[in-house]
Design an enzyme around this catalytic site. Sequence first.
Site, mmCIF file in Angstrom:
data_model
loop_
_atom_site.group_PDB
_atom_site.id
_atom_site.type_symbol
_atom_site.label_atom_id
_atom_site.label_comp_id
_atom_site.label_asym_id
_atom_site.label_seq_id
_atom_site.Cartn_x
_atom_site.Cartn_y
_atom_site.Cartn_z
ATOM 1 N N TRP A 60 -10.495 -8.567 2.156
ATOM 2 C CA TRP A 60 -11.226 -8.911 0.976
ATOM 3 C C TRP A 60 -11.294 -10.214 0.723
ATOM 4 O O TRP A 60 -12.350 -10.875 0.114
ATOM 5 C CB TRP A 60 -10.389 -8.069 -0.293
ATOM 6 C CG TRP A 60 -10.466 -6.486 -0.344
ATOM 7 C CD1 TRP A 60 -11.552 -5.888 -0.926
ATOM 8 C CD2 TRP A 60 -9.656 -5.782 0.326
ATOM 9 N NE1 TRP A 60 -11.535 -4.538 -0.638
ATOM 10 C CE2 TRP A 60 -10.111 -4.318 0.135
ATOM 11 C CE3 TRP A 60 -8.676 -5.880 1.076
ATOM 12 C CZ2 TRP A 60 -9.614 -3.210 0.626
ATOM 13 C CZ3 TRP A 60 -8.035 -4.551 1.806
ATOM 14 C CH2 TRP A 60 -8.568 -3.285 1.274
ATOM 15 N N ARG A 66 0.796 -1.149 -0.160
ATOM 16 C CA ARG A 66 0.129 -0.096 0.062
ATOM 17 C C ARG A 66 0.856 1.170 0.098
ATOM 18 O O ARG A 66 0.317 2.147 -0.526
ATOM 19 C CB ARG A 66 -0.769 -0.115 1.463
ATOM 20 C CG ARG A 66 -1.883 1.030 1.188
ATOM 21 C CD ARG A 66 -2.706 0.984 2.466
ATOM 22 N NE ARG A 66 -3.485 2.221 2.689
ATOM 23 C CZ ARG A 66 -3.614 2.921 3.952
ATOM 24 N NH1 ARG A 66 -2.909 2.241 4.873
ATOM 25 N NH2 ARG A 66 -4.234 3.942 4.113
ATOM 26 N N HIS A 120 0.356 4.059 -2.804
ATOM 27 C CA HIS A 120 0.073 5.505 -2.538
ATOM 28 C C HIS A 120 1.170 6.225 -2.798
ATOM 29 O O HIS A 120 0.834 7.614 -3.158
ATOM 30 C CB HIS A 120 -0.277 5.502 -1.234
ATOM 31 C CG HIS A 120 -1.856 4.890 -0.752
ATOM 32 N ND1 HIS A 120 -2.775 5.361 0.078
ATOM 33 C CD2 HIS A 120 -2.436 3.904 -1.471
ATOM 34 C CE1 HIS A 120 -3.757 4.682 0.004
ATOM 35 N NE2 HIS A 120 -3.635 3.752 -0.870
#
Length: 374
Positions: free
Chosen positions: A269, A126, A130
């Site tokens: 998820w 991540r 990002h």
Amino acid sequence: MSFSAIRTPLRRGVLSASFRPTATRSSFRKFSTAAPPPAPKSSNTALFAGLGAAAIGGIAYYVYVSQSDTAREAGTAVRGAAQTAKVAANFTPTKADYQKVYNRIAEIMDDAGEYDDGSFGPVLLRLAWHASGTYDKNTGTGGSNYATMRFEPESLHGANAGLVVARQEMEKVKAEFPWISYGDLWTLGGVAAVQEMAGPRIPWRPGRIDGFAKDATPDGRLPDASQGALHIRDIFYRMGFNDQEIVALSGAHALGRCHTDRSGYEGPWTFSPTTFTNDYYKLLFDEKWVWKKWSGPKQLEDKKTKSLMMLPTDYVLTQDKSFKKFAKAYADDNELFFKDFSAAFSRLLELGVPTGQFVASDAWEMKTIEEQSS
């Protein structure tokens, strides 16, 4: 505990009943870019001998979390002097030097203890995502080149909540390899995360430089999980991606989970949040998704177990006609997903970096820990 001792159980995870692996590591290697011929050997010892007083003067810089933006800019200037000393010492990091950095990241990644699902891999992925996804093709600003998430207010943007964990872990690696830029370090961390969690090879090459607080990007350049197809296209088209690449990059949600104290959302998820697979797409189509009844932001949960979640931006992949076509293709073909994710993610990591800065014309393949041990 040794990172190698827990690597196997981390990868196995708890797979969903519908998931059956459709590709082994050998099946996706053909989609990778071949490594260039071996470069001349080098060593960190030679570097440190050449850095001398410049390196010593910059030691305080690497204690990241205790510094202001002004101090970090001063640290960047110190590293500029260190770079000059590095050139004078005739030290040029080779692929072997970057492999050592990769190995250290992999070790730290698996030394997560009770953090999340026992791995820092998802949060490192991540961070790389990002740090790169702020690119604006119209203005040529943002991207991974300056690693501006080190500075406020970018470090405090809502989309970056919780990434201080990843940045702190990367500081440990930076302290051991001070010659590597933050942009190269963070993106290499993303490569290690995908590859060490059974994902595809991610072609990567170094060349990013560190910037200053003035280079930080404005808020709003990263996806807002509460939005729909129009918002997603606005965000990704601004970076230069098309619908197929949007869906492929969304597959990064195969890893990790959301946290109420960060994004406000909660849950993983997939049933295997530390193993990179196409199960994210399979679950989108195979499970019955309903809106979760709770006090938090609008999100979906699987009707059967109520242990999984999907964000509105995930669910739109099954509702938008163009997105659905690609999402269904990836649900049906893990090798296709691996190939397309590898290409899109590799390009994402290079956004905002002038081509002339890269040390090689072709991207490299970094070897996994498993490959090196065998």
